[in-house]
Write a protein that holds these residues in place. Structure first.
Motif, PDB file in Angstrom:
ATOM      1  N   VAL A   1       0.873  -1.117  -0.024  1.00  0.00           N
ATOM      2  CA  VAL A   1      -0.183  -0.001  -0.091  1.00  0.00           C
ATOM      3  C   VAL A   1       0.832   1.167   0.133  1.00  0.00           C
ATOM      4  N   PHE A   2       0.718   1.936  -0.905  1.00  0.00           N
ATOM      5  CA  PHE A   2       1.534   3.337  -1.181  1.00  0.00           C
ATOM      6  C   PHE A   2       0.847   4.442  -0.880  1.00  0.00           C
TER       7      PHE A   2
ATOM      8  N   ARG B   1      -6.763  -7.852  -2.299  1.00  0.00           N
ATOM      9  CA  ARG B   1      -7.076  -6.490  -2.594  1.00  0.00           C
ATOM     10  C   ARG B   1      -7.909  -5.990  -1.802  1.00  0.00           C
ATOM     11  N   ARG B   2      -9.147  -6.276  -1.705  1.00  0.00           N
ATOM     12  CA  ARG B   2     -10.261  -6.009  -1.143  1.00  0.00           C
ATOM     13  C   ARG B   2     -10.024  -5.727   0.601  1.00  0.00           C
ATOM     14  N   LEU B   3      -9.477  -6.601   1.048  1.00  0.00           N
ATOM     15  CA  LEU B   3      -8.999  -6.392   2.433  1.00  0.00           C
ATOM     16  C   LEU B   3      -7.899  -5.129   2.846  1.00  0.00           C
ATOM     17  N   ALA B   4      -7.068  -5.139   1.658  1.00  0.00           N
ATOM     18  CA  ALA B   4      -5.988  -4.208   1.866  1.00  0.00           C
ATOM     19  C   ALA B   4      -6.666  -2.655   1.524  1.00  0.00           C
ATOM     20  N   ALA B   5      -7.605  -2.580   0.785  1.00  0.00           N
ATOM     21  CA  ALA B   5      -8.424  -1.531   0.579  1.00  0.00           C
ATOM     22  C   ALA B   5      -9.143  -1.135   1.949  1.00  0.00           C
ATOM     23  N   GLU B   6      -9.811  -1.932   2.383  1.00  0.00           N
ATOM     24  CA  GLU B   6     -10.571  -1.716   3.471  1.00  0.00           C
ATOM     25  C   GLU B   6      -9.471  -1.264   4.817  1.00  0.00           C
TER      26      GLU B   6
ATOM     27  N   ALA C   1      -6.778   0.240   4.343  1.00  0.00           N
ATOM     28  CA  ALA C   1      -6.208   1.669   3.882  1.00  0.00           C
ATOM     29  C   ALA C   1      -7.233   2.720   4.204  1.00  0.00           C
ATOM     30  N   ASP C   2      -8.719   2.442   3.987  1.00  0.00           N
ATOM     31  CA  ASP C   2      -9.937   3.146   3.988  1.00  0.00           C
ATOM     32  C   ASP C   2      -9.857   3.687   5.413  1.00  0.00           C
ATOM     33  N   LYS C   3      -9.837   2.454   6.433  1.00  0.00           N
ATOM     34  CA  LYS C   3      -9.974   2.536   7.901  1.00  0.00           C
ATOM     35  C   LYS C   3      -9.017   3.194   8.579  1.00  0.00           C
ATOM     36  N   LEU C   4      -7.614   2.732   8.188  1.00  0.00           N
ATOM     37  CA  LEU C   4      -6.588   3.264   9.068  1.00  0.00           C
ATOM     38  C   LEU C   4      -5.381   3.858   8.168  1.00  0.00           C
ATOM     39  N   LEU C   5      -4.697   3.161   7.370  1.00  0.00           N
ATOM     40  CA  LEU C   5      -3.584   3.590   6.643  1.00  0.00           C
ATOM     41  C   LEU C   5      -3.558   5.016   6.137  1.00  0.00           C
TER      42      LEU C   5
END
Lengths: 237, 87
Positions: free
Chosen positions: B5-6, B55-60, B62-66
Motif C-alpha cells: 500500500v502506497f 486487494r479488498r482487505l488491503a483497501a478496507e 487503507a480506508d479505515k486506518l492507513l
C-alpha cells in the motif's frame, strides 16, 4: 463540576490539565485511562496534549481507536463539552469529531513558542467567558499543527462561525507572519457544528498561572465551569 | 498473499517535507529533480486465497486506518510473486 482528563499512552499534558482544573480552579477532576469505558459522570472531557501512541502512523490515528473514544463520541453527540488540546485536537480530527486534518508545520520544525490567538467566537463552552476579539497569549508546542481542510470545508467553517481561535499579530491581524505553522486562514482552533466540541493547537493549560508566564489560558477552563453552572450545555450522565 | 500500500498526500495538499527534501537535493546538485512528494509505504502479509480478496482487505485497511482521506490517497499492488528491486 467534574472534568474527565483522558490519558493515552504518550499523553504528557494530562497532569497540566488536571492541575489547572483541580488546583487552580478548585474543581473536581479525574484521570480516565484510554482503555476505560466510562467517563465517571464527568461534566466535561479534556483530551490533553502529548504524543498518544507515539504519534505512530499519523498524529491521533491510533488513539482514535482507543476504547474510551467510543464514550467520548457518545458524550459529544449528546452535547457534552469536549476540549481537545494539541494532540487532543489531532485526535478529534482523526476521530471525525471535528473536520479537517493536520499537516507537518510549514517550517518543518517543531514550533515551541508563545503565540497570540484572537477569540473569534464566544458561544462555545470553552470561550463564553472571553470577550469577542480578545487576544490571548498562549504557548504552542507542536510539529504537526498545520491545519488543512478542503476549500469548501474551510468556507463552511467560516460561514458557520466555527473558527473559534485564530493566530494574529499584536494588532489583532491574521498575518502570515503571525501564523506559526501554515494553518489555512490562520486557524488555531475550531468547533463542531453543535459548538460543544472544541479543538485547538495552543496549550491553555500551560498558561493558567502568572508564574508560568501567562494566565491567559485559564479563561477557557473558567468558561466551561460557567457553562456547566448555567446549564448552557447538555448534562450527560 | 502480499499487498503493498502506497499512501501519498493528494496533489492539492502542500507537502512541507517533500519540499524540504527537494531543496536538499538541489543543494546536492540534483537540479533535474523538479519536485518531491513524500509518502508512506506498507507491506501487508495477508491470509487470503485470491488476489481479489487480498486487494479488498488491503483497501478496507487503507480506508479505515492507513490513509487519512482528508489529505491522502493510496495505491495498492497485490501478488504472490512481486518482483523487487532491493538495494
Amino acid at each position: 463540576m467534574k472534568f474527565a482528563i483522558v490519558v493515552f499512552p504518550g499523553s504528557n499534558c494530562d497532569h497540566d490539565a488536571y492541575h489547572a482544573a483541580k488546583h487552580v480552579l478548585g474543581q473536581d477532576a479525574e484521570f480516565i485511562w484510554h482503555k476505560d469505558t466510562s467517563l465517571q459522570g464527568a461534566d466535561a472531557v479534556v483530551l490533553p496534549g502529548g504524543f498518544a501512541h507515539g504519534d505512530y502512523l499519523r498524529t491521533g490515528a491510533i488513539a482514535r481507536f482507543s476504547p474510551v473514544m467510543q464514550e467520548v463520541t457518545k458524550f459529544a453527540a449528546a452535547g457534552g463539552p469536549v476540549l481537545g488540546i494539541c494532540n487532543g485536537f489531532q485526535i478529534l480530527l482523526e476521530a471525525g469529531l471535528l473536520p479537517g486534518a493536520m499537516l507537518r508545520n510549514r517550517s518543518v520544525k517543531f514550533q515551541c513558542e508563545h503565540v497570540i490567538v484572537k477569540v473569534e467566537q464566544t458561544d462555545t463552552p470553552f470561550s463564553l467567558a472571553c470577550d469577542r476579539g480578545q487576544r490571548l497569549r498562549i504557548p504552542i508546542a507542536h510539529g504537526e499543527g498545520n491545519y488543512y481542510a478542503e476549500p469548501e470545508v474551510v468556507e463552511r467553517l467560516e460561514s458557520h462561525r466555527q473558527v473559534v481561535f485564530r493566530y494574529v499579530d499584536t494588532n489583532g491581524a491574521p498575518t502570515p507572519e503571525a501564523n506559526p505553522n501554515g494553518s489555512v486562514n490562520n486557524i488555531a482552533g475550531l468547533c463542531n457544528e453543535g459548538r460543544n466540541v472544541v479543538g485547538l493547537m495552543p496549550h491553555p493549560e500551560r498558561a493558567c498561572e502568572l508564574s508560568l508566564g501567562s494566565a491567559d489560558g485559564l479563561v477557557m477552563f473558567e468558561s466551561v465551569v460557567q457553562s456547566v453552572a448555567q446549564g448552557t450545555v447538555a448534562t450527560v450522565r | 498473499m502480499r499487498a503493498r500500500v502506497f499512501v501519498t498526500l493528494k496533489p492539492s495538499v502542500f507537502d512541507p517535507q517533500g519540499t524540504t527534501v527537494a531543496e536538499a537535493l538541489h543543494t546536492l546538485g540534483f537540479d533535474a529533480v523538479k519536485d518531491v512528494r513524500q509518502g508512506k509505504y506498507f507491506e501487508l502479509d495477508i491470509d487470503a486465497t485470491t488476489v481479489e480478496a487480498a486487494r479488498r482487505l488491503a483497501a478496507e485497511a487503507a480506508d479505515k486506518l492507513l490513509a487519512n482521506p482528508v489529505i491522502e490517497s493510496y495505491r495498492i499492488e497485490v501478488g504472490t510473486d512481486v518482483k523487487e528491486t532491493v538495494r
